[in-house]
Write an enzyme that holds these catalytic residues in place. Structure first.
Site, PDB file in Angstrom:
ATOM      1  N   HIS A   1     -52.465  -2.022  43.788  1.00  0.00           N
ATOM      2  CA  HIS A   1     -52.552  -3.414  44.219  1.00  0.00           C
ATOM      3  C   HIS A   1     -52.583  -4.379  43.029  1.00  0.00           C
ATOM      4  O   HIS A   1     -52.283  -5.558  43.187  1.00  0.00           O
ATOM      5  CB  HIS A   1     -53.833  -3.643  45.032  1.00  0.00           C
TER       6      HIS A   1
ATOM      7  N   GLY B   1     -62.092   1.130  53.546  1.00  0.00           N
ATOM      8  CA  GLY B   1     -62.044   2.202  52.555  1.00  0.00           C
ATOM      9  C   GLY B   1     -62.416   1.704  51.157  1.00  0.00           C
ATOM     10  O   GLY B   1     -63.227   2.304  50.467  1.00  0.00           O
TER      11      GLY B   1
ATOM     12  N   GLU C   1     -62.033 -10.289  51.232  1.00  0.00           N
ATOM     13  CA  GLU C   1     -60.810 -10.264  52.021  1.00  0.00           C
ATOM     14  C   GLU C   1     -61.177  -9.974  53.478  1.00  0.00           C
ATOM     15  O   GLU C   1     -61.986  -9.097  53.714  1.00  0.00           O
ATOM     16  CB  GLU C   1     -59.848  -9.192  51.520  1.00  0.00           C
TER      17      GLU C   1
ATOM     18  N   HIS D   1     -54.156   3.655  45.575  1.00  0.00           N
ATOM     19  CA  HIS D   1     -53.783   2.482  46.378  1.00  0.00           C
ATOM     20  C   HIS D   1     -54.395   1.203  45.785  1.00  0.00           C
ATOM     21  O   HIS D   1     -53.684   0.216  45.561  1.00  0.00           O
ATOM     22  CB  HIS D   1     -54.244   2.686  47.816  1.00  0.00           C
ATOM     23  N   GLU D   2     -55.685   1.220  45.523  1.00  0.00           N
ATOM     24  CA  GLU D   2     -56.336   0.006  45.015  1.00  0.00           C
ATOM     25  C   GLU D   2     -55.815  -0.327  43.620  1.00  0.00           C
ATOM     26  O   GLU D   2     -55.601  -1.492  43.294  1.00  0.00           O
ATOM     27  CB  GLU D   2     -57.865   0.156  45.003  1.00  0.00           C
TER      28      GLU D   2
ATOM     29  N   MET E   1     -61.669  -1.991  48.172  1.00  0.00           N
ATOM     30  CA  MET E   1     -61.145  -3.346  48.003  1.00  0.00           C
ATOM     31  C   MET E   1     -60.701  -3.566  46.566  1.00  0.00           C
ATOM     32  O   MET E   1     -61.448  -3.281  45.634  1.00  0.00           O
ATOM     33  CB  MET E   1     -62.229  -4.354  48.420  1.00  0.00           C
ATOM     34  N   GLU E   2     -59.496  -4.113  46.443  1.00  0.00           N
ATOM     35  CA  GLU E   2     -58.821  -4.207  45.145  1.00  0.00           C
ATOM     36  C   GLU E   2     -59.183  -5.412  44.298  1.00  0.00           C
ATOM     37  O   GLU E   2     -58.370  -5.859  43.482  1.00  0.00           O
ATOM     38  CB  GLU E   2     -57.304  -4.224  45.395  1.00  0.00           C
ATOM     39  N   ASN E   3     -60.391  -5.982  44.440  1.00  0.00           N
ATOM     40  CA  ASN E   3     -60.789  -7.154  43.634  1.00  0.00           C
ATOM     41  C   ASN E   3     -60.350  -7.002  42.183  1.00  0.00           C
ATOM     42  O   ASN E   3     -60.500  -5.941  41.591  1.00  0.00           O
ATOM     43  CB  ASN E   3     -62.307  -7.311  43.644  1.00  0.00           C
TER      44      ASN E   3
HETATM   45  N1  B3K Z   1     -57.225  -4.983  50.967  1.00  0.00           N
HETATM   46  C1  B3K Z   1     -58.342  -4.206  51.428  1.00  0.00           C
HETATM   47  C2  B3K Z   1     -58.639  -4.386  52.859  1.00  0.00           C
HETATM   48  C3  B3K Z   1     -59.453  -5.579  53.196  1.00  0.00           C
HETATM   49  C4  B3K Z   1     -59.866  -5.550  54.619  1.00  0.00           C
HETATM   50  C5  B3K Z   1     -60.412  -6.810  55.108  1.00  0.00           C
HETATM   51  N2  B3K Z   1     -60.920  -6.702  56.465  1.00  0.00           N
HETATM   52  C6  B3K Z   1     -58.167  -2.761  51.140  1.00  0.00           C
HETATM   53  C7  B3K Z   1     -56.789  -2.309  50.900  1.00  0.00           C
HETATM   54  O1  B3K Z   1     -55.929  -2.368  51.731  1.00  0.00           O
HETATM   55  O2  B3K Z   1     -56.525  -1.892  49.791  1.00  0.00           O
HETATM   56 ZN    ZN Z   2     -54.302  -2.197  50.446  1.00  0.00          ZN
END
Ligand code: B3K
Ligand code: ZN
Length: 852
Positions: free
Chosen positions: A298, A258, A118, A294-295, A260-262
């Protein structure tokens, strides 16, 4: 310079092709990783070529239905003319993970392979339709040497594994949920693994796995506990259950953000996973819980329902920040969590909203998407969701969420789709409210009041003023305005949310026996500025009596801020500085109030920072502000010395995060007044069994300019030199020192063995912290602070543009400073603009700042 051109929301066009399935074969090697991407491509619109995004790799081959294809390589794109309506596309690329210091796409962190896709990182792995409205099912086969890479991970479920020649092995992963490319992840490495499980409300068993660097297993338990708490909370509050059989978190030290929600395979910055009480502060523990939450959240708000295009980022981020804030508030202190969220808006978002990067929560034009992961999109975005929650109530809001998932599960949608679901399910008219998505800048509510003793009528006049950033044709917004009216004795007469919708609004309250004290914009019911001429007596009364704890804190901030600004004016008028004894007494009352929540008391005693104070005004005399704030802190400290010491000693006996927070707030205030004896600081440092107290002792030694500071810093360094996350704290302390020698020290620390310009955590701790949290030295009059930042930005521009563009923020927010400082900041920006290889990330920010 076509790649430096902005993209506009109004130009959105659905994709001409889509990809339904993708098979990725990744053969890992440090500088020669081979990727074969086999896509099932389908045409959606006639008469257009297939244009794929891609950059930063070597192209090996392109085949259409098994035959070598004709193609053109354009800057950042691959073009295939006249392809069939439906076909198999096979692209082979070669990647250099070791050389990838941008930490986007596939890269290495401490010997492990990992990815960050992302927003637009997938295009660094292969040519693809790298946009969130193309959703495909992924099957991923990874092969790597067995030595050093026992774990080969990707999204979804592991469906196959086996041995290969040459001491290599492979694993195949399949993700049953179609997803946009930004949610793809791959990890390969050797880790310690913490395993657990969670039974969902419908009785499914989910395997939970947290992967950490070898030797850190004992620091993974809090993250695991936070994950289980998050899963249970999302079921109970939102009725949302996890959908795969496995949820994995991998912690890596090299990470731009911080976490990433893969899908099914979150990748986290170690900062938001690793913790034990010895090495992490109470704030760190809280941060981990909130980011893990938070993740996880998502998975529904972001992954199951995703964004149509990146302009809609707040669709998932604003909503998910709102959800993580609610989670923290339900499992911890609602008031303290709200105060922290308000501080982010007032101290950071307001600055962005009035600076060169001002944008609505749904930006309308973007050069580099990574520049828009902002406090506006995230935190103001969350405030916009919170306002909807206020307007709809919990039941209406939950009905809206249900409708949103019924309509859009599995789709890529817009912010309008979200608001429409909320509106339709609740019956609340949100047509005017939608302006919050389009208009940038912070509205101001100018409030005045009058009381007619004869009729008992109290009248509030509320004027809504829109800032220039909102645009020439800006219209008044729908602003929920939460108000409480208090009687003289503190009784609550009225407590309700008013709808401010016009430029001029009047609200009349009848049957009052005396003029009430108004508590306005309670709980920060909208992200706006409030102007009302409170008297000192009113603020003191609100500090004592307001029903909402947050309102009591707000009153304390206004009271002490006013005292500081009064002294700024006294200085500028050539008068004497003084502190009203009523102000000191109000803070004394906080220290003496045994009923008051300990954490809230700590928040009240944390006097606003210089940066927070600057955000309260339109222009600042910086030197006078620093002098006035120092004076007020010293006066307050001297006035409250006895009470601070008593409270400090009492709290020393307790072992809890709230007690530590208040104890250390007392310590900090004493230190600022020069009233903190050396032995008190040293014994706190020596006796401490937790990072919160150790750091607070170091902070006090620094604030009080104590002789022991250097020796304490040296001991700390010696103990933690091999623990990167703790060294970050040490770098931050070093970067925050206010003496003139700090610049030379920072230059020397860049060569410290624990520092690396390639690691974002280190860069943020030393260089970023200096610029953002050491205003006294960053804004020194000779401009040396700006020059220091600029020197490192030039290096980072080549190493990691994303990190460079993030830490430049204080340099582009020059609007409130005097002409001399402004010119010095602009000179630095011009120097950056003249660089031959300036990244898109820095170009966008620097050019916007210079045009501002
Ligand atoms: N979605 C990611 C952030 C990605 C940042 C890309 N530069 C983390 C978050 O907001 O949960
Ligand atoms: Zn987020």
């Amino acid at each position: 310079m076509s790649e430096l051109q902005a993209k506009h929301l109004k130009d959105y066009l659905a994709p001409a092709f889509t990809i339904d399935e993708l098979q990725l074969n990744v053969s890992l090697a440090p500088s020669t990783t081979r990727v074969v991407a086999t896509s099932q491509v389908r045409r959606c619109r006639e008469g257009e070529p297939l244009l794929l995004d891609g950059e930063g790799f070597k192209l090996v081959s392109v085949k259409v239905n098994g035959q070598d294809a004709q193609f053109d390589v354009l800057p950042g794109q691959l073009k295939l003319d006249s392809v069939p309506d439906s076909f198999t596309l096979e692209i082979e690329t070669q990647l250099d993970p070791v050389g990838n210091t941008s930490l986007e796409g596939l890269y290495m962190s401490d010997g492990a392979y990992c990815t960050q896709c992302e927003a637009e990182g997938f295009r660094r792995i292969t040519y693809f339709l790298d946009r969130p409205d193309v959703l495909a099912k992924y099957r991923v086969r990874i092969d790597a040497p067995k030595a050093g890479f026992p774990y080969l991970l990707s999204n979804g479920n592991k469906v196959e594994a086996g041995e290969l020649d040459g001491d290599r092995h492979y694993v195949v992963w399949e993700d049953p949920f179609p997803k946009p490319s930004y949610l793809f992840a791959l990890v390969a490495g050797d880790f310690d693994l913490l395993q657990d499980s969670f039974v969902t409300q419908s009785g499914r068993n989910v395997a939970l796995e947290v992967f950490v660097d070898k030797g850190n297993l004992h620091k993974a338990h809090h993250a695991m506990a936070s994950l289980k708490k998050s899963m249970a909370w999302d079921e109970s509050r939102f009725g949302l259950e996890y959908d795969l059989d496995i949820y994995m978190i991998v912690a890596v030290d090299f990470f731009n953000m911080g976490a990433m929600e893969n899908k099914g395979l979150n990748i986290f910055n170690t900062k938001y996973v690793l913790a034990d009480t010895e090495s992490a502060t109470d704030d760190d523990f809280h941060g981990i819980e909130s980011v893990v939450g938070h993740e996880y959240f998502h998975n529904w708000t972001g992954n199951r329902v995703t964004c149509r295009d990146w302009f809609q980022l707040s669709l998932k981020e604003g909503l998910t920040v709102f959800r993580d804030q609610e989670f923290s508030s339900d499992v911890g202190s609602r008031a303290v969590n709200r105060i922290q969220a308000i501080k982010v808006i007032k101290n950071q978002q307001f600055a962005e909203d009035s600076g060169p990067m001002a944008h609505p929560i749904r930006p309308q034009s973007v050069i580099e998407m990574n520049n828009f992961y902002t406090v506006t999109v995230y935190n103001k975005g969350a405030e916009v969701i919170r306002m909807m929650h206020t307007l709809l109530g919990e039941a209406g809001f939950q009905a809206g969420m249900k409708r949103y998932f019924e309509r859009h599960d599995g789709q890529a949608v817009t912010c309008d789709d979200f608001v429409a679901a909320m509106e339709d399910a609740s019956g609340v008219d949100l047509s005017q409210f939608r302006l919050w998505y389009n208009q940038a800048g912070t509205p101001t509510l100018k409030v005045s009041d009058s009381f007619d003793a004869a009729s008992g009528e109290y009248r509030l006049v509320v004027l809504q003023q829109l800032p220039p950033q909102a645009g020439d044709d800006a219209k008044p917004m729908h602003i929920p305005f939460d108000v409480e009216l208090l009687g003289d004795d503190g009784t609550s007469i009225v407590n309700k949310v008013l709808d401010v919708k016009a430029a001029h609004n009047e609200f009349v309250f009848e049957g009052l026996s005396a003029r009430p004290v108004p508590s306005l914009l309670q709980n920060f019911s909208a992200p706006v500025k409030l102007e009302y001429d409170f008297t000192t007596a009113q603020l003191i009364s609100l500090m004592r009596y307001a029903s909402a704890e947050v309102a009591r804190w707000e009153a304390s901030v206004s009271l002490i801020s006013r005292a500081i600004w009064d002294n700024v004016n006294a200085l500028l008028d050539g008068g004497d500085m003084a502190l009203d004894t009523r102000v000191a007494d109000a803070f004394r009352a906080v220290l003496l109030d045994a009923e008051l929540d300990t954490e809230l008391a700590a928040e009240i005693l944390n006097i606003p920072s210089i940066n927070a104070l600057i955000e309260q005004v339109n222009s600042v005399n910086f030197d006078a502000l620093v002098a006035a704030r120092t004076f007020v802190l010293e006066e307050l400290s001297a006035n409250l010395e006895d009470e601070l010491l008593v409270r400090y000693r009492e709290l020393q006996k307790l072992d809890s995060a709230p007690a530590r927070a208040l104890k250390n707030a007392c310590l900090a205030l004493l230190a600022r007044g020069g009233l903190c004896p050396e032995e008190m600081v040293e014994s706190q440092f020596n006796d401490s069994n937790n990072m919160t107290d150790s750091l607070a002792a170091l902070g006090a030694a620094m604030a009080g300019e104590l002789d022991c500071l250097d020796s304490l810093l040296a001991r700390f360094e010696q103990r933690w030199v091999d623990t990167p996350l703790v060294m970050d704290k040490w770098f931050m302390l070093q970067a925050s020192r206010q003496d003139d020698a700090v610049l030379g020290r920072i230059d020397a620390l860049v060569n410290h063995k624990a520092f690396s310009l390639n690691n974002p955590n280190r860069v943020r701790s030393l260089i970023g912290c200096f610029a953002a949290n050491n205003p006294v030295q960053f804004h020194r009059e000779d401009g040396e602070g700006y020059l220091l930042l600029t020197r490192y930005l030039k290096q980072l521009n080549g190493v990691n543009p994303q990190v460079a563009a993030r830490i430049i923020t204080p340099l582009i927010q020059f609007g409130k400073f005097d002409e001399g400082r402004k010119q010095k900041m602009k000179a630095c920006l011009n120097e950056l603009l003249a660089m031959p290889e300036l990244s898109r990330d820095l170009f966008e920010k620097v050019s916007r700042a210079l045009a501002h």
